[in-house]
Design an enzyme around this catalytic site. Structure first.
Site, PDB file in Angstrom:
ATOM      1  N   PRO A 247      64.243 109.027 120.077  1.00  0.00           N
ATOM      2  CA  PRO A 247      63.865 110.234 120.829  1.00  0.00           C
ATOM      3  C   PRO A 247      63.024 109.977 122.079  1.00  0.00           C
ATOM      4  O   PRO A 247      61.831 110.306 122.142  1.00  0.00           O
ATOM      5  CB  PRO A 247      63.087 111.045 119.792  1.00  0.00           C
ATOM      6  CG  PRO A 247      62.472 110.009 118.904  1.00  0.00           C
ATOM      7  CD  PRO A 247      63.462 108.879 118.846  1.00  0.00           C
ATOM      8  N   CYS A 248      63.659 109.407 123.102  1.00  0.00           N
ATOM      9  CA  CYS A 248      62.939 109.189 124.352  1.00  0.00           C
ATOM     10  C   CYS A 248      62.553 110.515 125.005  1.00  0.00           C
ATOM     11  O   CYS A 248      61.678 110.546 125.880  1.00  0.00           O
ATOM     12  CB  CYS A 248      63.755 108.327 125.308  1.00  0.00           C
ATOM     13  SG  CYS A 248      65.406 108.939 125.667  1.00  0.00           S
TER      14      CYS A 248
END
Length: 281
Positions: A247-248
């Protein structure tokens, strides 16, 4: 159904783009609905179906002050991990994700003949491309309708030594596991990634950020022991091969701005706010 999901996402994305650009004026339902050529009733119904909140309530999760405060709240959660609150609540939605990282050269010599299944599917954030092997998910990217679809071309070059098969009947089940938080959270998802040791460390740090929580680039860099390596962390996040699961989108600037995202800042804001709003439903 699939087409409706996709069309509705782009309507919502357009609405969110307008709301974030004009949040100081607090645009009302009628004004936003008019901008996306829908009746207020129809727009609110689509929005409620998508996130479970009205557009007005959703808007609070997009403001700079709210995101900036969320970063500080995250730091408090880290320092007091045993306290009940956002961290424990968000873990209800988290998927169990494990990263298996290898260098491109290591995998190229050992992965000849690897079979990869891929497909295109609707998601809450638009059409996505996903690829899987018997060792795990190896790619997940979003596709914009108004841009060239180069995902397969880029992917096939990176995995040129493997056998690629278009099998959306197989990959569809993974889409359901990924984008229905809480329903399949107990099942572990393995990710197979090519990257340097540092990139894999950053991606693992991102996986450990809970659902609905944001952290700053500085916080992630400090956690990894690279307090002065903010740019390196940002660069590794930008090379993330498996969006959403790594989850950047949960890593933002310390001033509350969302920072860069390879598939658009509006989509990043949307993903962050969608997760935060899901916890409030």
């Amino acid at each position: 159904m699939t087409r409706d999901l996709t069309v509705n996402y782009y309507r919502i994305e357009k609405a969110i783009s307008y709301m974030t650009a004009n949040f100081k004026q607090q645009p009302d339902l009628d004004e936003v609905a008019e901008k996306i050529n829908l009746s207020p009733f129809h727009f609110q119904r689509i929005f409620l179906d998508w996130v479970g909140l009205t557009p007005k309530k959703f808007l609070q999760y997009l403001t700079l002050d709210y995101l900036k405060n969320s970063i500080h709240q995250t730091q408090n959660v880290i320092e007091a991990a045993n306290l009940a609150g956002l961290s424990s609540q968000s873990r209800v939605y988290d998927l169990f994700v494990n990263i298996e990282g290898v260098s491109p050269q290591q995998f190229k010599s050992a992965g000849v003949g690897l079979e990869i299944f891929y497909g295109y599917h609707a998601s809450p954030f638009g059409i996505c491309f996903i690829a899987i092997t018997d060792r795990g998910i190896c790619d997940l990217h979003f596709i914009d309708e108004n841009s060239d679809r180069k995902e397969y071309e880029v992917f096939s070059k990176k995995w040129s030594f493997a056998q690629l098969n278009h099998r959306p009947d197989i990959t569809q089940s993974y889409i359901q596991k990924i984008f229905k938080p809480g329903e399949n959270a107990q099942e572990k998802l393995n990710l197979l990634v090519q990257g340097t040791d540092f990139q894999v460390k950053v991606w693992e740090a991102l996986v450990n950020i809970p659902f609905g929580v944001v952290r700053s680039y500085q916080q992630v860099a400090a956690q990894l022991g690279y307090a002065n390596g903010i740019r390196s962390v940002a660069s590794a996040a930008g090379k993330n091969p498996i969006l959403y699961l790594i989850p950047c989108h949960r890593i933002i600037s310390k001033d509350g701005t969302v920072g860069d995202f390879q598939y658009g800042k509006v989509r990043k804001r949307t993903m962050i706010a969608w997760e935060m709003a899901s916890l409030a439903v």
